[in-house]
Design a protein around this motif. Structure first.
Motif, short mmCIF file in Angstrom:
data_model
loop_
_atom_site.label_atom_id
_atom_site.label_comp_id
_atom_site.label_asym_id
_atom_site.label_seq_id
_atom_site.Cartn_x
_atom_site.Cartn_y
_atom_site.Cartn_z
N ASN B 28 0.81 -1.22 0.00
CA ASN B 28 0.00 0.00 0.00
C ASN B 28 0.85 1.27 0.00
O ASN B 28 0.49 2.30 0.57
CB ASN B 28 -0.96 0.03 1.21
N HIS B 29 2.01 1.19 -0.66
CA HIS B 29 2.90 2.35 -0.73
C HIS B 29 2.41 3.38 -1.73
O HIS B 29 1.88 3.05 -2.79
CB HIS B 29 4.31 1.89 -1.12
N GLU B 30 2.65 4.65 -1.37
CA GLU B 30 2.25 5.73 -2.27
C GLU B 30 3.25 5.93 -3.41
O GLU B 30 2.88 6.15 -4.54
CB GLU B 30 2.14 7.03 -1.48
N LYS B 71 -3.00 1.93 -7.69
CA LYS B 71 -1.99 2.26 -6.69
C LYS B 71 -0.92 1.19 -6.58
O LYS B 71 0.25 1.50 -6.38
CB LYS B 71 -2.67 2.46 -5.33
N GLN B 72 -1.30 -0.07 -6.73
CA GLN B 72 -0.35 -1.13 -6.50
C GLN B 72 0.53 -1.45 -7.71
O GLN B 72 1.49 -2.18 -7.58
CB GLN B 72 -1.08 -2.41 -6.07
N ASN B 73 0.21 -0.89 -8.87
CA ASN B 73 0.95 -1.23 -10.08
C ASN B 73 1.61 -0.01 -10.71
O ASN B 73 1.01 1.06 -10.79
CB ASN B 73 0.01 -1.87 -11.12
N PHE B 74 2.81 -0.23 -11.24
CA PHE B 74 3.54 0.83 -11.93
C PHE B 74 4.17 0.20 -13.16
O PHE B 74 5.01 -0.69 -13.04
CB PHE B 74 4.60 1.42 -11.01
N LEU B 75 3.73 0.61 -14.34
CA LEU B 75 4.15 0.00 -15.59
C LEU B 75 5.20 0.86 -16.28
O LEU B 75 5.06 2.08 -16.35
CB LEU B 75 2.96 -0.20 -16.52
N PHE B 90 15.06 -1.96 -12.19
CA PHE B 90 14.54 -2.21 -10.85
C PHE B 90 13.38 -1.29 -10.56
O PHE B 90 13.43 -0.09 -10.83
CB PHE B 90 15.62 -1.97 -9.79
N CYS B 91 12.37 -1.87 -9.99
CA CYS B 91 11.24 -1.11 -9.48
C CYS B 91 11.39 -1.00 -7.97
O CYS B 91 11.94 -1.91 -7.32
CB CYS B 91 9.95 -1.83 -9.82
N ALA B 92 10.93 0.09 -7.40
CA ALA B 92 10.98 0.26 -5.95
C ALA B 92 9.73 0.98 -5.50
O ALA B 92 9.08 1.68 -6.28
CB ALA B 92 12.23 1.05 -5.54
N SER B 93 9.40 0.80 -4.24
CA SER B 93 8.27 1.52 -3.67
C SER B 93 8.64 2.04 -2.29
O SER B 93 9.53 1.50 -1.61
CB SER B 93 7.02 0.62 -3.59
N ARG B 94 7.92 3.08 -1.88
CA ARG B 94 8.22 3.69 -0.58
C ARG B 94 6.92 4.22 0.01
O ARG B 94 6.09 4.75 -0.71
CB ARG B 94 9.22 4.81 -0.79
N ARG B 95 6.75 4.09 1.30
CA ARG B 95 5.51 4.49 1.96
C ARG B 95 5.38 6.01 2.00
O ARG B 95 4.47 6.58 1.45
CB ARG B 95 5.46 3.91 3.36
N ASP B 96 6.24 6.64 2.73
CA ASP B 96 6.48 8.07 2.76
C ASP B 96 5.25 8.97 2.70
O ASP B 96 5.14 9.81 1.82
CB ASP B 96 7.38 8.44 1.58
N PRO B 97 4.36 8.88 3.65
CA PRO B 97 3.22 9.79 3.61
C PRO B 97 3.57 11.19 4.08
O PRO B 97 2.88 12.14 3.78
CB PRO B 97 2.20 9.13 4.55
N GLN B 98 4.66 11.34 4.85
CA GLN B 98 4.93 12.63 5.47
C GLN B 98 6.31 13.19 5.18
O GLN B 98 6.59 14.32 5.50
CB GLN B 98 4.78 12.50 7.00
#
Lengths: 111, 115
Positions: B28-30, B71-75, B90-98
């Motif tokens: 559920n990363h932004e 939200k969960q996919n990045f093409l 490489f794909c990466a994700s990060r939560r980082d709401p603030q």
């Protein structure tokens, strides 16, 4: 613009030797710093991170790093390396549009 | 917990062919990112997204397009592959709401060769 410099591109050590990999960044504001490791054929994994507080941070597998603000440095250390530490190591700075990575240090540990 | 999953893991393309790389995260990363890794160059940011429906250019965006419909996919798309796009992606994700005090999680990578 932020940049990250890693001084050593290739390092070869014998087992039980001490390790220090240099990392310098260029950014005047608050920084969030990371060291990632990439074992052969694998993805990047977080070794350790620094956001604030104690400038000496400890990570996984016996690694530590020291943040020295006056020198804009975040060097990675390990007192005694093992053969399994053979990998590529990346220093990185966090920014709003993603991590900015150094070019990496390829570490080879000889048994 | 799968984390960040990339498909495919390997691909060989002929010059001029097109393809899409899929990145899926279940945390559920932004924020999501696409990097390319080349020998002696480290990882360079291609495109990124700060949320569903948003995309932005990174350091080396030319020749690539991206979409973040869910939200969960990045093409990551290559419309007309060139040998210079031979790389590991490489794909990466990060939560980082603030802010920036969160680590990025990486997928296993896609090794692409363009001949």
């Amino acid at each position: 613009a932020q940049s990250v410099s890693q001084h050593n591109h290739h390092v070869i050590l014998s087992e039980a030797a001490s390790l220090e990999l240099g990392c310098n960044y260029s950014y005047g504001g608050t920084v969030n710093l990371f060291w990632y490791v990439q074992y052969p054929g694998q993805h990047l994994q977080l070794l350790l991170k620094y956001f604030s507080g104690d400038p000496l941070v400890k990570g996984i597998k016996g690694f530590e790093a020291e943040f020295i603000k006056s020198k804009f440095s975040f060097n990675l250390r390990k007192p005694s390396v093992q053969w399994s530490d053979t990998a590529e190591y990346f220093c990185a700075v966090n920014r709003a549009d993603g991590l900015t990575f150094g070019k990496g240090t390829h570490l080879i540990i000889q048994p | 917990n799968a984390g960040v999953t990339q498909t495919p893991k390997f691909r060989v393309l002929k010059t001029g062919q097109s393809m899409t790389l899929l990145c899926a995260q279940d945390m559920n990363h932004e924020y999501m990112y696409w990097y390319r890794q080349d020998p002696g160059m480290g990882l360079r940011l291609i495109h990124y997204s700060v949320g569903e429906g948003t995309t932005a250019k990174g350091e080396v965006p030319d020749g690539y397009n991206v979409s973040r419909l869910k939200k969960q996919n990045f093409l990551l798309g290559l419309e007309s592959a060139a040998p210079s796009q031979t790389s590991v992606y490489f794909c990466a994700s990060r939560r980082d709401p603030q802010g920036l005090r969160t680590e990025a999680f990486f997928g296993q990578g896609t090794r692409l060769t363009v001949v």
